[in-house]
Motif scaffolding. Structure first.
Motif, mmCIF file in Angstrom:
data_model
loop_
_atom_site.group_PDB
_atom_site.id
_atom_site.type_symbol
_atom_site.label_atom_id
_atom_site.label_comp_id
_atom_site.label_asym_id
_atom_site.label_seq_id
_atom_site.Cartn_x
_atom_site.Cartn_y
_atom_site.Cartn_z
ATOM 1 N N VAL A 50 0.838 -1.202 0.000
ATOM 2 C CA VAL A 50 0.000 0.000 0.000
ATOM 3 C C VAL A 50 0.872 1.251 0.000
ATOM 4 C CG1 VAL A 50 -1.675 1.333 1.341
ATOM 5 C CG2 VAL A 50 -1.960 -1.143 1.082
ATOM 6 N N TYR A 51 1.879 1.274 0.874
ATOM 7 C CA TYR A 51 2.762 2.441 0.957
ATOM 8 C C TYR A 51 3.496 2.682 -0.371
ATOM 9 C CZ TYR A 51 2.240 2.109 6.094
ATOM 10 O OH TYR A 51 1.757 2.067 7.384
ATOM 11 N N ASP A 52 3.993 1.609 -0.978
ATOM 12 C CA ASP A 52 4.721 1.748 -2.241
ATOM 13 C C ASP A 52 3.869 2.443 -3.289
ATOM 14 O OD1 ASP A 52 7.067 0.570 -1.362
ATOM 15 O OD2 ASP A 52 6.588 -1.421 -2.177
ATOM 16 N N GLU A 53 2.614 2.023 -3.402
ATOM 17 C CA GLU A 53 1.724 2.631 -4.393
ATOM 18 C C GLU A 53 1.437 4.090 -4.055
ATOM 19 O OE1 GLU A 53 0.484 1.509 -7.358
ATOM 20 O OE2 GLU A 53 2.004 -0.035 -6.973
ATOM 21 N N LEU A 54 1.178 4.370 -2.791
ATOM 22 C CA LEU A 54 0.850 5.745 -2.394
ATOM 23 C C LEU A 54 2.028 6.689 -2.562
ATOM 24 C CD1 LEU A 54 -1.305 5.082 0.804
ATOM 25 C CD2 LEU A 54 -2.106 5.925 -1.411
ATOM 26 N N LEU A 55 3.235 6.211 -2.285
ATOM 27 C CA LEU A 55 4.407 7.078 -2.384
ATOM 28 C C LEU A 55 4.777 7.413 -3.825
ATOM 29 C CD1 LEU A 55 6.634 5.630 0.470
ATOM 30 C CD2 LEU A 55 5.438 7.833 0.436
ATOM 31 N N LYS A 56 4.153 6.737 -4.781
ATOM 32 C CA LYS A 56 4.343 7.101 -6.182
ATOM 33 C C LYS A 56 3.636 8.417 -6.502
ATOM 34 C CE LYS A 56 4.618 2.300 -7.858
ATOM 35 N NZ LYS A 56 3.920 1.264 -8.676
ATOM 36 N N GLU A 57 2.562 8.698 -5.750
ATOM 37 C CA GLU A 57 1.746 9.877 -6.040
ATOM 38 C C GLU A 57 1.720 10.890 -4.901
ATOM 39 O OE1 GLU A 57 -2.136 8.615 -7.148
ATOM 40 O OE2 GLU A 57 -1.458 7.390 -8.840
ATOM 41 N N HIS A 58 2.194 10.484 -3.720
ATOM 42 C CA HIS A 58 2.157 11.375 -2.558
ATOM 43 C C HIS A 58 3.559 11.564 -1.992
ATOM 44 C CE1 HIS A 58 -2.275 11.146 -2.364
ATOM 45 N NE2 HIS A 58 -2.109 9.874 -2.704
ATOM 46 N N ASP A 59 3.765 12.730 -1.381
ATOM 47 C CA ASP A 59 5.066 13.015 -0.784
ATOM 48 C C ASP A 59 5.234 12.340 0.569
ATOM 49 O OD1 ASP A 59 6.043 15.051 -2.763
ATOM 50 O OD2 ASP A 59 4.181 16.024 -2.141
ATOM 51 N N GLU A 60 4.125 12.257 1.340
ATOM 52 C CA GLU A 60 4.197 11.714 2.694
ATOM 53 C C GLU A 60 2.938 10.921 3.006
ATOM 54 O OE1 GLU A 60 6.649 14.748 5.437
ATOM 55 O OE2 GLU A 60 4.827 15.620 4.592
ATOM 56 N N ILE A 61 3.033 10.113 4.069
ATOM 57 C CA ILE A 61 1.908 9.287 4.522
ATOM 58 C C ILE A 61 1.808 9.414 6.034
ATOM 59 C CG2 ILE A 61 1.056 6.919 4.824
ATOM 60 C CD1 ILE A 61 2.513 6.227 2.178
ATOM 61 N N VAL A 62 0.582 9.514 6.527
ATOM 62 C CA VAL A 62 0.303 9.388 7.959
ATOM 63 C C VAL A 62 -0.514 8.117 8.134
ATOM 64 C CG1 VAL A 62 -0.719 10.446 10.009
ATOM 65 C CG2 VAL A 62 0.289 11.888 8.233
ATOM 66 N N SER A 63 -0.033 7.186 8.951
ATOM 67 C CA SER A 63 -0.652 5.861 9.087
ATOM 68 C C SER A 63 -1.102 5.670 10.535
ATOM 69 C CB SER A 63 0.373 4.796 8.690
ATOM 70 O OG SER A 63 -0.227 3.589 8.315
ATOM 71 N N ILE A 64 -2.411 5.509 10.729
ATOM 72 C CA ILE A 64 -3.023 5.542 12.062
ATOM 73 C C ILE A 64 -3.757 4.232 12.312
ATOM 74 C CG2 ILE A 64 -4.685 6.772 13.534
ATOM 75 C CD1 ILE A 64 -4.152 9.251 11.679
ATOM 76 N N HIS A 65 -3.490 3.585 13.468
ATOM 77 C CA HIS A 65 -3.975 2.216 13.629
ATOM 78 C C HIS A 65 -4.479 1.871 15.027
ATOM 79 C CE1 HIS A 65 -2.732 1.455 9.593
ATOM 80 N NE2 HIS A 65 -1.583 2.041 9.875
ATOM 81 N N ILE A 66 -5.181 0.732 15.075
ATOM 82 C CA ILE A 66 -5.731 0.163 16.302
ATOM 83 C C ILE A 66 -4.627 0.005 17.343
ATOM 84 C CG2 ILE A 66 -5.420 -2.171 15.377
ATOM 85 C CD1 ILE A 66 -7.854 -3.073 16.964
ATOM 86 N N SER A 67 -5.023 0.053 18.618
ATOM 87 C CA SER A 67 -4.075 -0.047 19.730
ATOM 88 C C SER A 67 -3.085 -1.195 19.554
ATOM 89 C CB SER A 67 -4.839 -0.239 21.042
ATOM 90 O OG SER A 67 -3.954 -0.523 22.099
ATOM 91 N N SER A 68 -1.814 -0.882 19.766
ATOM 92 C CA SER A 68 -0.778 -1.919 19.660
ATOM 93 C C SER A 68 -0.881 -2.948 20.771
ATOM 94 C CB SER A 68 0.612 -1.275 19.694
ATOM 95 O OG SER A 68 0.814 -0.569 20.911
ATOM 96 N N ALA A 69 -1.628 -2.624 21.849
ATOM 97 C CA ALA A 69 -1.825 -3.599 22.925
ATOM 98 C C ALA A 69 -2.909 -4.616 22.582
ATOM 99 C CB ALA A 69 -2.183 -2.875 24.220
ATOM 100 N N LEU A 70 -3.682 -4.342 21.550
ATOM 101 C CA LEU A 70 -4.774 -5.232 21.153
ATOM 102 C C LEU A 70 -4.467 -6.021 19.884
ATOM 103 C CD1 LEU A 70 -7.866 -2.886 21.650
ATOM 104 C CD2 LEU A 70 -7.082 -4.705 23.180
ATOM 105 N N SER A 71 -3.582 -5.495 19.064
ATOM 106 C CA SER A 71 -3.347 -6.085 17.752
ATOM 107 C C SER A 71 -1.908 -5.820 17.321
ATOM 108 C CB SER A 71 -4.318 -5.470 16.730
ATOM 109 O OG SER A 71 -3.971 -5.815 15.410
ATOM 110 N N GLY A 72 -1.404 -6.678 16.457
ATOM 111 C CA GLY A 72 -0.090 -6.469 15.876
ATOM 112 C C GLY A 72 -0.109 -5.576 14.653
ATOM 113 N N THR A 73 -1.260 -4.959 14.372
ATOM 114 C CA THR A 73 -1.403 -4.137 13.167
ATOM 115 C C THR A 73 -0.418 -2.971 13.144
ATOM 116 O OG1 THR A 73 -3.737 -4.734 12.970
ATOM 117 C CG2 THR A 73 -3.027 -2.754 11.825
ATOM 118 N N TYR A 74 -0.300 -2.269 14.266
ATOM 119 C CA TYR A 74 0.606 -1.127 14.322
ATOM 120 C C TYR A 74 2.042 -1.572 14.049
ATOM 121 C CZ TYR A 74 3.267 2.821 16.184
ATOM 122 O OH TYR A 74 4.160 3.867 16.333
#
Length: 283
Positions: A73-97
C-alpha cells in the motif's frame, strides 16, 4: 505537498466517509476454520454476522495485515504522494501497528516520509483520529502536523460497548478468562471499554437496560459536550436500538460536531459477537 492517510479496517469508518475523506484502508483478516477473508473485502459485514448466528460452534479468529501488505500500500501511495500518515488500532490489542511500522521501514528506509500513530483504542474512536488527521491535511497541514494532532487526540477518545457475552473476547485472548467466567456465572451484561490501550470491564450490570445506561453514563455523560459521537452496532437486530440511542444523544454533541451510526465490522465483531451496542466518542 500531497499527503495520504492510511488506516486499517478495524476503524469501522462508514464507506461513504472513507470515500469522502480519501482515506486508504488496509484490511485485517477474519477466519472461520480454514476459510480466510479480508475484512469487508471478501466478506460483507451482514454476511459475517449471519454466519456468526448460524454457526454457533465455530468461533471466528482474526489476524493483522502483514508488513508486506502495508509495504504494498505504501509503495503505491508514495508514487503519487510526498508523505503518509498511518493511524492504527491499539498496539496492545493487535499487531497491526507493528506491521505498519515494519512495512513502513521497507517502503521508506529513510523514515522521513511515513509517520505512524498508535491510537491506543479501536473502532470508530481510531476512525475519528484518522478523520481528524485528514482534516488537518485538508486545511494545509503537513504530515508532521497531522501526526502531532492525531497523537494529541489519543487521550481524548473512547471506545466502549456492551456485548451479550464475553466468550468471544475470552477466546480471542483479549480478556482474562476469570473475568468472562464471573460474568457468565452471575449473568452479567458487561460494559467494556478500552483503557490505556487494553480492554477492561468498567461496569457489571445484570440487564441490558442497565448496561446501556451505564455505557452512556461512563462514555457520553462523563465527557460531554462531545466533538464526535458514533453509536455502533453489530448485527441488524441491534440496528434500530442504535438509531434510537443516537437520537437520544444528539444533544451531547457540540454544535458543528459529528454524530453518526456505524456498523462494527467483522474484525472487531469477531471479539464481541451479535447483539453488541458500542459508543465511540471524542471530546
Amino acid at each position: 505537498m500531497s499527503i495520504a492517510v492510511v488506516t486499517d479496517s478495524t476503524t469501522d469508518i462508514p464507506s461513504d466517509l472513507v470515500e469522502e475523506a480519501g482515506l486508504n484502508i488496509v484490511p485485517a483478516f477474519v477466519r472461520f476454520g480454514d476459510e480466510e477473508f479480508r475484512d469487508k473485502v471478501d466478506i460483507a459485514t451482514e454476511d459475517f454476522y449471519s454466519r456468526l448466528a448460524r454457526d454457533k460452534d465455530v468461533f471466528p479468529t482474526t489476524s493483522q495485515p502483514s508488513p508486506g501488505d502495508f509495504k504494498a500500500v505504501y509503495d503505491e501511495l508514495l508514487k503519487e504522494h510526498d508523505e503518509i500518515v498511518s493511524i492504527h488500532i491499539s498496539s496492545a490489542l493487535s499487531g497491526t501497528y507493528a506491521s505498519a511500522v515494519g512495512g513502513g521501514a521497507q517502503a521508506d528506509p529513510s523514515g522521513e516520509r511515513i509517520k505512524h500513530v498508535d491510537s491506543r483504542t479501536a473502532s470508530m474512536a481510531t476512525g475519528f483520529i484518522a478523520l481528524a488527521a485528514q482534516e488537518i491535511i485538508a486545511d494545509g497541514g503537513n504530515a508532521e502536523d497531522a501526526a502531532a494532532a492525531a497523537n494529541e487526540m489519543v487521550p481524548r477518545v473512547q471506545f466502549a460497548g456492551t456485548p451479550d457475552t464475553l466468550e468471544y473476547l475470552k477466546r480471542g485472548g483479549r480478556l482474562k478468562g476469570a473475568q468472562a467466567l464471573v460474568a457468565g456465572v452471575l449473568k452479567i451484561r458487561p460494559v467494556l471499554a478500552i483503557v490505556d490501550g487494553e480492554v477492561e470491564v468498567i461496569a457489571k450490570p445484570r440487564s441490558h437496560r442497565r448496561a446501556l445506561a451505564a455505557l452512556i453514563s461512563r462514555v457520553v455523560e462523563d465527557h460531554a459536550p462531545l466533538t464526535n459521537l458514533a453509536v455502533l452496532h453489530t448485527d441488524q437486530s441491534s440496528r434500530d436500538e442504535a438509531e434510537d440511542v443516537l437520537t437520544d444523544l444528539q444533544s451531547s454533541v457540540k454544535p458543528g460536531g459529528r454524530s453518526l451510526r456505524a456498523t462494527i465490522g467483522p474484525a472487531i465483531g469477531s471479539h464481541l459477537g451479535n447483539g453488541t451496542i458500542g459508543l465511540a466518542v471524542s471530546w
